[in-house]
Design a protein around this motif. Structure first.
Motif, short mmCIF file in Angstrom:
data_model
loop_
_atom_site.label_atom_id
_atom_site.label_comp_id
_atom_site.label_asym_id
_atom_site.label_seq_id
_atom_site.Cartn_x
_atom_site.Cartn_y
_atom_site.Cartn_z
N SER A 1 0.83 -1.20 0.00
CA SER A 1 0.00 0.00 0.00
C SER A 1 0.86 1.26 0.00
O SER A 1 0.56 2.23 -0.70
N ARG B 1 2.24 1.80 -3.47
CA ARG B 1 1.25 2.35 -4.40
C ARG B 1 0.95 3.82 -4.11
O ARG B 1 0.84 4.64 -5.02
N ASP B 2 0.81 4.15 -2.81
CA ASP B 2 0.32 5.48 -2.45
C ASP B 2 1.42 6.49 -2.17
O ASP B 2 1.18 7.69 -2.20
N ALA C 1 -1.60 7.79 3.65
CA ALA C 1 -2.52 7.31 2.62
C ALA C 1 -2.70 5.80 2.72
O ALA C 1 -3.81 5.28 2.57
N GLU D 1 -6.18 3.72 3.45
CA GLU D 1 -6.64 2.67 2.54
C GLU D 1 -6.90 1.36 3.27
O GLU D 1 -7.87 0.65 2.98
#
Length: 314
Positions: free
Chosen positions: A17, A20-21, A26, A30
């Protein structure tokens, strides 16, 4: 130091995560965890591997070489975990639970809704996940249960059914052509506003090769100057429907819209399509039922919208 075998899957999930972020906050939002928990997960994973995984930059957290090396393994874990949850989502022997389908955005928006709706009407406990992009999700890694593909699957251990040729052609609205005129030959397309791809994907390269193989005299579509570019086929279709210019779309889809006209009708680009799944899923009632529904539904759609399409590969 934390031993590798003691590293929780949650740590890898947080790691992916953050990748990705680009930020801990963030990623925490998520995943539904607190930021201190996300910090603890990354710290524990860094301790386990013995290397820092991220460095701070003005643009957020940047992955180190160690993080990039870990990424494919973490993605495999994520795909396996998701497949496990789908496999456990329904009672054994019944058509219920989750099936993940990978397809292009055009297929997902223009063709799948009535097929999915009909299946859920018959099997109300069936849950469908749609992954819509031109990216080929890996069936062997179980990134998807069933894939609808415009290139023939080459992997072993794959069950596949050929659907047919969803031919592509150049189209524009009647309004656009009334104002700009109708091109008579391929070269005249350069005198029009053209809607096309933003970047050449493997699928686009294959489509161009197929078109040139059928007729070497056809000018290369790569020579066309596109005034409107998008990496989404669905966005391109929307632009064509809005009279923005001439673009490529499926002949069958265009025939359903009375506003659209095919230009240069002697030119069509073959788009051969398959439905595929891992052979191990043949024993899953929900996957087997959804596979059959997709094959039958897509074949019926093609027969209805483009009956002139050659039934076999050329």
């Amino acid at each position: 130091m934390v031993k590798s075998r003691d590293v929780s899957w949650d740590f890898y999930r947080t790691f992916l995560s953050v990748l990705r972020d680009g930020s801990l906050s963030a990623a925490a939002r998520e995943l539904g965890i607190t930021q201190p928990t996300a910090v603890r997960h990354i710290g524990a994973l860094e301790e386990a591997v013995g290397f820092p995984l991220f460095i701070r930059s003005p643009h957020g957290l940047m992955p180190t070489e160690a993080a990039l090396a870990l990424r494919p393994y973490a993605e495999n874990l994520a795909a396996t975990a998701a497949a496990l949850m789908r496999a456990a989502s329904g009672e054994v022997g019944k058509i219920e639970g989750t099936v993940r389908i990978s397809a292009s955005d055009i297929i997902g928006v223009e063709m799948l809704p009535p097929i999915v709706a009909a299946m859920q009407e018959i099997h109300p406990r069936l849950e469908i996940e749609l992954s819509l992009s031109d990216t080929l999700e890996d069936l062997l890694r179980r990134e998807a249960d069933i894939a609808i593909r415009m290139t023939e699957p080459q992997q072993d251990a794959i069950v596949m059914r050929y659907i047919g040729n969803f031919r592509l052609g150049f189209h524009a609205t009647r309004d656009y052509l009334a104002k700009a005129g109708i091109p008579k030959v391929m070269e005249e397309l350069n005198e029009h506003r053209m809607v096309g791809f933003d970047r050449k994907t493997p699928f686009i390269r294959a489509a161009i090769q197929r078109m040139r193989a059928l007729d070497p005299e056809i000018p290369d579509i790569e020579d066309i100057c596109f005034e409107i570019r998008a990496d989404s086929n669905l966005a391109q279709l929307a632009m064509i429907r809005a009279s923005a210019g001439i673009g490529v779309c499926q002949i069958g889809l265009a025939r359903k819209d009375p506003r659209l006209v095919q230009v240069l009708p002697d030119i069509d680009i073959p788009l051969h399509t398959w439905v595929a799944m891992h052979e191990n899923l043949k024993t899953s009632p929900r996957c087997r039922a959804m596979f059959s529904a997709l094959v039958e539904g897509l074949k019926a759609h093609l027969k209805e919208t483009d009956p002139g399409a050659p039934p076999q590969r050329r």
